[in-house]
Design a protein around this motif. Structure first.
Motif, PDB file in Angstrom:
ATOM      1  N   MET A   1       0.836  -1.213   0.000  1.00  0.00           N
ATOM      2  CA  MET A   1       0.000   0.000   0.000  1.00  0.00           C
ATOM      3  C   MET A   1       0.865   1.255   0.000  1.00  0.00           C
ATOM      4  O   MET A   1       0.548   2.238  -0.681  1.00  0.00           O
ATOM      5  N   GLN A   2       1.976   1.221   0.737  1.00  0.00           N
ATOM      6  CA  GLN A   2       2.890   2.372   0.732  1.00  0.00           C
ATOM      7  C   GLN A   2       3.415   2.624  -0.683  1.00  0.00           C
ATOM      8  O   GLN A   2       3.497   3.780  -1.125  1.00  0.00           O
ATOM      9  N   GLN A   3       3.736   1.532  -1.408  1.00  0.00           N
ATOM     10  CA  GLN A   3       4.229   1.706  -2.780  1.00  0.00           C
ATOM     11  C   GLN A   3       3.145   2.273  -3.691  1.00  0.00           C
ATOM     12  O   GLN A   3       3.429   3.032  -4.611  1.00  0.00           O
ATOM     13  N   ARG A   4       1.893   1.923  -3.437  1.00  0.00           N
ATOM     14  CA  ARG A   4       0.801   2.483  -4.248  1.00  0.00           C
ATOM     15  C   ARG A   4       0.674   3.985  -4.014  1.00  0.00           C
ATOM     16  O   ARG A   4       0.419   4.746  -4.950  1.00  0.00           O
ATOM     17  N   VAL A   5       0.840   4.399  -2.753  1.00  0.00           N
ATOM     18  CA  VAL A   5       0.795   5.835  -2.434  1.00  0.00           C
ATOM     19  C   VAL A   5       1.954   6.530  -3.151  1.00  0.00           C
ATOM     20  O   VAL A   5       1.789   7.609  -3.737  1.00  0.00           O
ATOM     21  N   GLU A   6       3.132   5.894  -3.127  1.00  0.00           N
ATOM     22  CA  GLU A   6       4.325   6.452  -3.785  1.00  0.00           C
ATOM     23  C   GLU A   6       4.065   6.656  -5.284  1.00  0.00           C
ATOM     24  O   GLU A   6       4.397   7.698  -5.861  1.00  0.00           O
ATOM     25  N   ILE A   7       3.455   5.647  -5.918  1.00  0.00           N
ATOM     26  CA  ILE A   7       3.154   5.736  -7.356  1.00  0.00           C
ATOM     27  C   ILE A   7       2.149   6.859  -7.616  1.00  0.00           C
ATOM     28  O   ILE A   7       2.318   7.669  -8.532  1.00  0.00           O
ATOM     29  N   ALA A   8       1.112   6.943  -6.767  1.00  0.00           N
ATOM     30  CA  ALA A   8       0.112   8.011  -6.918  1.00  0.00           C
ATOM     31  C   ALA A   8       0.765   9.379  -6.765  1.00  0.00           C
ATOM     32  O   ALA A   8       0.448  10.327  -7.485  1.00  0.00           O
ATOM     33  N   ARG A   9       1.704   9.474  -5.837  1.00  0.00           N
ATOM     34  CA  ARG A   9       2.363  10.754  -5.581  1.00  0.00           C
ATOM     35  C   ARG A   9       3.182  11.221  -6.784  1.00  0.00           C
ATOM     36  O   ARG A   9       3.258  12.413  -7.075  1.00  0.00           O
ATOM     37  N   VAL A  10       3.786  10.267  -7.482  1.00  0.00           N
ATOM     38  CA  VAL A  10       4.546  10.614  -8.685  1.00  0.00           C
ATOM     39  C   VAL A  10       3.596  10.936  -9.843  1.00  0.00           C
ATOM     40  O   VAL A  10       3.806  11.872 -10.607  1.00  0.00           O
ATOM     41  N   LEU A  11       2.503  10.159  -9.957  1.00  0.00           N
ATOM     42  CA  LEU A  11       1.575  10.344 -11.081  1.00  0.00           C
ATOM     43  C   LEU A  11       0.802  11.652 -11.023  1.00  0.00           C
ATOM     44  O   LEU A  11       0.322  12.127 -12.044  1.00  0.00           O
ATOM     45  N   ILE A  12       0.672  12.249  -9.837  1.00  0.00           N
ATOM     46  CA  ILE A  12      -0.129  13.481  -9.736  1.00  0.00           C
ATOM     47  C   ILE A  12       0.502  14.610 -10.558  1.00  0.00           C
ATOM     48  O   ILE A  12      -0.182  15.528 -10.999  1.00  0.00           O
ATOM     49  N   ASN A  13       1.812  14.515 -10.810  1.00  0.00           N
ATOM     50  CA  ASN A  13       2.478  15.530 -11.637  1.00  0.00           C
ATOM     51  C   ASN A  13       2.300  15.276 -13.130  1.00  0.00           C
ATOM     52  O   ASN A  13       2.860  15.993 -13.950  1.00  0.00           O
ATOM     53  N   ARG A  14       1.514  14.226 -13.457  1.00  0.00           N
ATOM     54  CA  ARG A  14       1.306  13.855 -14.868  1.00  0.00           C
ATOM     55  C   ARG A  14       2.638  13.724 -15.600  1.00  0.00           C
ATOM     56  O   ARG A  14       2.871  14.392 -16.617  1.00  0.00           O
ATOM     57  N   PRO A  15       3.545  12.890 -15.107  1.00  0.00           N
ATOM     58  CA  PRO A  15       4.856  12.799 -15.741  1.00  0.00           C
ATOM     59  C   PRO A  15       4.749  12.233 -17.155  1.00  0.00           C
ATOM     60  O   PRO A  15       3.899  11.386 -17.425  1.00  0.00           O
ATOM     61  N   ARG A  16       5.617  12.731 -18.031  1.00  0.00           N
ATOM     62  CA  ARG A  16       5.674  12.162 -19.384  1.00  0.00           C
ATOM     63  C   ARG A  16       6.415  10.839 -19.353  1.00  0.00           C
ATOM     64  O   ARG A  16       6.184   9.967 -20.180  1.00  0.00           O
ATOM     65  N   VAL A  17       7.347  10.730 -18.377  1.00  0.00           N
ATOM     66  CA  VAL A  17       8.139   9.507 -18.247  1.00  0.00           C
ATOM     67  C   VAL A  17       8.110   9.067 -16.784  1.00  0.00           C
ATOM     68  O   VAL A  17       8.358   9.869 -15.886  1.00  0.00           O
TER      69      VAL A  17
END
Length: 273
Positions: A160-176
């Motif tokens: 679950m911590q890793q899912r939060v980590e992924i969500a935290r990165v995705l909120i910036n709408r990264p291209r990569v």
């Protein structure tokens, strides 16, 4: 190997149709040296790599071959000695939220609730509290953590911590999206669940993914292609397309093509090490 490389080359023209899509990565003659001035050692040597927008590329290779260094240079955290890196034609010379990095160990703030951890990137951009919390809640839904907004990281399992980590990165709408063995510390069952979740998210947002792993099965289950690095200094010794249809499931791992490429990768890893 030549047949495989030819297969990949024949796929390349299709990438041009998506050239307007963001997330094209170009690495040219990349050499990275580390260590004190009198004892510099190359971690990566004259490496060339092209990743098409929306492609899912897995990086495999022996320990210490420079896989994490390659991600670090694309992220803009590691300096380039020679060569150049570009994303969508723009040179990479410093970190940017467009290139999101996920590590094996989460980097969440233990004193912040899950929703504020996810919203943090938007807070840094000056987005209003209500708007950033709304977007953070959407992403928590996407990673299957709706209802956990007010929990603290310590109250969550590793997966679950890793899912939060992924969500935290995705909120910036990264291209990569750059992932450095993100599931390496998880047990086998949680790991497979996270792999499925990642593919599900990727199928919806289609950001470009570069994923470092030690696990051949993981690379085959996730990737469009597997890029194999030699032992240090890292050079690309193979670029293998993964022709397994998507969506993938546990059945995919018993597919003849899966087993064939796995055998090929094992032999290459043995040679490389």
């Amino acid at each position: 190997m030549n047949a495989d490389l030819a297969t990949h080359a024949s796929r390349a023209p299709h990438a041009h149709h998506t050239s307007c899509a963001p997330g094209r990565v170009g690495v040219r003659s990349l050499t990275v040296e580390v260590g004190p001035t009198h004892a510099r050692r190359a971690t990566l040597d004259a490496l060339d790599l092209d990743v098409a927008p929306g492609e899912f590329v897995c990086l495999l290779g022996p320990s210490g071959c420079g896989k994490s260094t390659l991600l670090g240079t694309i992220a803009g955290h590691v300096g380039v000695t020679r060569g150049e890196i570009s994303v969508d034609g723009e040179p990479v010379n410093h970190p940017h939220p467009d290139r999101g990095l996920v590590f094996q160990q989460h980097t969440l703030f233990p004193w912040k609730q899950v929703i504020d951890n996810v919203a943090f990137g938007l807070k840094m951009k000056g987005v209003a509290a209500q708007e950033r919390r709304r977007k953070a809640a959407e992403l928590l839904e996407l990673v299957g953590l709706g209802g956990f907004e007010s929990h603290y990281p310590a109250q969550l399992s590793g997966g679950m911590q890793q899912r939060v980590e992924i969500a935290r990165v995705l909120i910036n709408r990264p291209r990569v999206l750059l992932m450095d063995e993100p599931f390496g510390a998880l047990d086998a069952q949680t790991r497979r669940m996270m792999q499925r979740l990642l593919l599900d998210i990727w199928s919806k947002i289609r950001t470009t993914v570069l994923f470092v792993t030690h696990d051949i099965e993981e690379a085959l289950f996730l990737g469009d292609r597997i890029v194999m690095l030699s032992k240090r200094p890292g050079r690309i010794i193979a670029d293998i397309p993964v022709p397994l249809p998507r969506p993938r499931d546990d059945e995919s791992t018993t597919d003849a093509a899966f087993i064939d490429i796995k055998r090929q990768c094992l032999a290459l890893l043995r040679e490389a090490a």
